[in-house]
Enzyme design. Structure first.
Site, mmCIF file in Angstrom:
data_model
loop_
_atom_site.group_PDB
_atom_site.id
_atom_site.type_symbol
_atom_site.label_atom_id
_atom_site.label_comp_id
_atom_site.label_asym_id
_atom_site.label_seq_id
_atom_site.Cartn_x
_atom_site.Cartn_y
_atom_site.Cartn_z
ATOM 1 N N ARG A 13 32.021 43.191 40.546
ATOM 2 C CA ARG A 13 30.907 42.895 39.649
ATOM 3 C C ARG A 13 30.854 41.413 39.382
ATOM 4 N NH1 ARG A 13 30.624 47.764 35.921
ATOM 5 N NH2 ARG A 13 31.332 49.387 37.303
ATOM 6 N N ASN A 14 29.689 40.988 38.925
ATOM 7 C CA ASN A 14 29.579 39.589 38.535
ATOM 8 C C ASN A 14 30.453 39.337 37.317
ATOM 9 O OD1 ASN A 14 27.890 38.555 40.434
ATOM 10 N ND2 ASN A 14 26.071 39.361 39.407
ATOM 11 N N THR A 15 31.273 38.326 37.379
ATOM 12 C CA THR A 15 32.179 38.079 36.261
ATOM 13 C C THR A 15 32.039 36.673 35.700
ATOM 14 O OG1 THR A 15 33.844 37.513 37.888
ATOM 15 C CG2 THR A 15 33.958 39.714 36.920
ATOM 16 N N SER A 16 30.976 35.984 36.065
ATOM 17 C CA SER A 16 30.850 34.632 35.524
ATOM 18 C C SER A 16 29.455 34.437 34.967
ATOM 19 C CB SER A 16 31.116 33.613 36.618
ATOM 20 O OG SER A 16 30.165 33.751 37.624
ATOM 21 N N TYR A 44 28.484 38.212 28.426
ATOM 22 C CA TYR A 44 29.311 37.007 28.276
ATOM 23 C C TYR A 44 28.818 36.141 27.137
ATOM 24 C CZ TYR A 44 32.569 37.654 32.000
ATOM 25 O OH TYR A 44 33.606 38.114 32.743
#
Lengths: 256, 267
Positions: free
Chosen positions: B48-51, B155
């Protein structure tokens, strides 16, 4: 009624030979059973007012409210079956939320009216459903479009108005309204006129008790739709009470 | 090449989740699956996108005797690029709540839309009851913790402030995992290192800050942040919420003074 027994009134999906859809006519008849509702569009705002007939003394005063908030700046008032009204309020709120989600601004009333009237119209097209037994008044005020007032009929047709009425005393209310030019009226006066009209058209012989309810969206409320705004509603009720007393007084002057 | 090779003929792992997947506990709902465009399927699970992409830097909130103030600069960065320079990151939520957001700006916009819709739903009920800052903070912890539990966190690091029905000020912070705390001063990002100590050392032990003190401290702290944090800029907005009013002020500019620069040597 002449329509009964002809077979053309059994579903909303069939015209009668003289070009009517009887189910829609019946829905309009249903609306006329309900307490009067009016909408007045002034210079800086719109007022919605309802003659809420109290059918039982066991109800709480605020039970069965017929004015709804659809968006921050959009109010809706209804005459007709309340179960249908609650459902349409939900549909309108979903449409408003959907628009907000997509465009990050409140839905212009014109668009909301189009969407809701389209929805109501769809229920006049099929044999498996019945039309909505409600007449819907939609009101809004904002900085760009100013005051806006629309009415949607059970047929799904809608128009913009300076002033409009539905329900029991629709005709009387319209006669009262034609005496004024609402487009140039300030909110303070507009609210009083609303009170006067509702109290005047109320038929004390047929329905004993009623509660005056009011929705207001105006520059004065910072574009927020307020239901039964404390000061304005009081002012409308007072104006209504004294208008009614005046009428009663003039009646008594004549020969008994 | 031997990824699916099973010498025993029996599956090594049955009735369990796929590698990288989740258990389905009895009575629980189906596991949450993200749309395929958000994940990259791999042989051992999904990535998954983590940033975060576009980010807002520090938010600083200070509680004073009759309300709260929340400040954030107007910069939204794209990596180290100062991409958007006139974006408000402090929002008025209703007449009792202000919210400052840092972290991924898309996630802040997303949660802001959700909150705005909640405020309209609040109005539907016509019961003269509106959401209070403590309630919003609590709601945010549930949403953010729920997202982190589904391995799809927002985030963001937010500061929630305002006053309740009795006029008691509230100031708190909720982060991307749903952790939350309240204090008379809360900060996110670099302000946690640079502004928190500055505010704490000026806190009178026997009383709350006054509005003037809070305002002066915010001004000082935004200046320090501008000097010391490369993801900050000189323009900022301040949300102020008291019983009598609730609004976002600004944008203001910090007192820039670069005369000291001539004396800096050795870089």
């Amino acid at each position: 009624m002449s329509t009964i027994g002809t077979g053309y009134d059994l579903s909303a999906s069939q015209f009668s030979p003289d070009g009517r859809v009887f189910q829609i006519d019946y829905a309009s008849k249903a609306v006329e059973k309900w307490g009067t509702v009016i909408g007045l569009r002034g210079k800086n705002g719109v007022v919605l007012a309802v003659e809420k007939i109290i059918t039982s003394s066991l109800h709480e005063p605020d039970a069965g409210g017929r004015i709804f908030t659809i968006e921050r700046n959009i109010g809706m008032a209804v005459a007709g079956l309340m179960a249908d009204a609650n459902y349409i309020a939900d549909i309108a709120r979903q449409e408003a939320a959907n628009f907000r989600q997509q465009f990050e601004k409140p839905i212009p009333l014109k668009h909301l009216c189009d969407r809701v009237s389209g929805y109501i119209h769809a229920y006049t097209l099929y044999s498996a459903v019945r039309p909505f037994g409600i007449s819907v008044l939609l009101a809004s005020w904002d900085e760009t479009d100013g005051p806006q007032l629309y009415k949607i009929e059970p047929s799904g047709s809608s128009f913009g108005y300076y002033a409009c009425a539905s329900g029991k005393a629709k005709q009387q209310a319209k006669t009262e309204m034609e005496k004024f030019k609402f487009a140039e009226m300030d909110t303070e006066t507009l609210v009083k006129r609303a009170g006067e009209i509702i109290y005047r058209v109320h038929d004390e012989l047929k329905d004993k008790n009623f509660r005056f309810e009011m929705g207001l969206v105006a520059q004065e409320t910072q574009g927020t739709h307020c239901i039964n705004h404390e000061l304005y509603t009081l002012s409308a009720r007072n104006a209504g009470e004294s208008a009614k007393d005046d009428d009663d007084g003039s009646d008594n002057e004549g020969p008994q | 090449m031997l990824n699916n090779y099973q010498s025993s003929g029996y599956p090594l792992w049955s009735n369990g989740p796929t590698p990288g997947g989740f258990y389905n506990f009895t009575g629980g709902q189906q596991t949450h699956k993200l749309p395929s465009e958000l994940v990259t399927e791999g042989p051992y699970g999904t990535k998954r996108n983590t940033s975060s992409i576009t980010t807002g830097s520090s938010v600083l909130g200070i509680r004073f005797d009759e309300g709260v103030m929340i400040a954030a600069d107007t910069l939204v960065s794209y990596g180290s690029l100062a991409r958007y320079q006139d974006i408000h990151r402090v929002f008025k939520i209703n007449n009792n709540i202000i919210l400052g957001g840092s972290g991924d700006f898309a996630d802040i916009q997303s949660i802001k839309r959700n909150i705005d819709q909640k405020m309209i739903e609040d109005q539907y009920y016509d019961d003269q009851i509106t959401m209070k800052p403590k309630e919003l903070s609590s709601w945010l912890t549930r949403v953010l913790y729920g997202r982190r539990s589904r391995m799809n966190p927002l985030y963001i690091d937010v500061v929630v402030g305002g006053v309740d029905k009795q006029g008691v000020p509230f100031l708190g912070n909720v982060d991307l995992r749903g952790r939350a705390y309240e204090d008379y001063v809360v900060a996110t990002g670099f302000a946690r290192h640079l502004a928190l100590p500055l505010v704490r050392e000026r806190k009178p032990a026997d009383r709350d800050f006054t509005a003037q003190e809070a305002s002066d401290l915010i001004r000082k702290c935004m200046e320090v942040l501008y000097y010391r944090d490369t993801r900050n800029m000189s323009k900022y907005t301040v949300g102020v919420c008291t019983t009598s009013n609730c609004l976002v002020e600004g944008p203001y500019n910090v007192n820039e003074n670069w005369t000291f620069a001539a004396n800096i040597k050795g870089y």
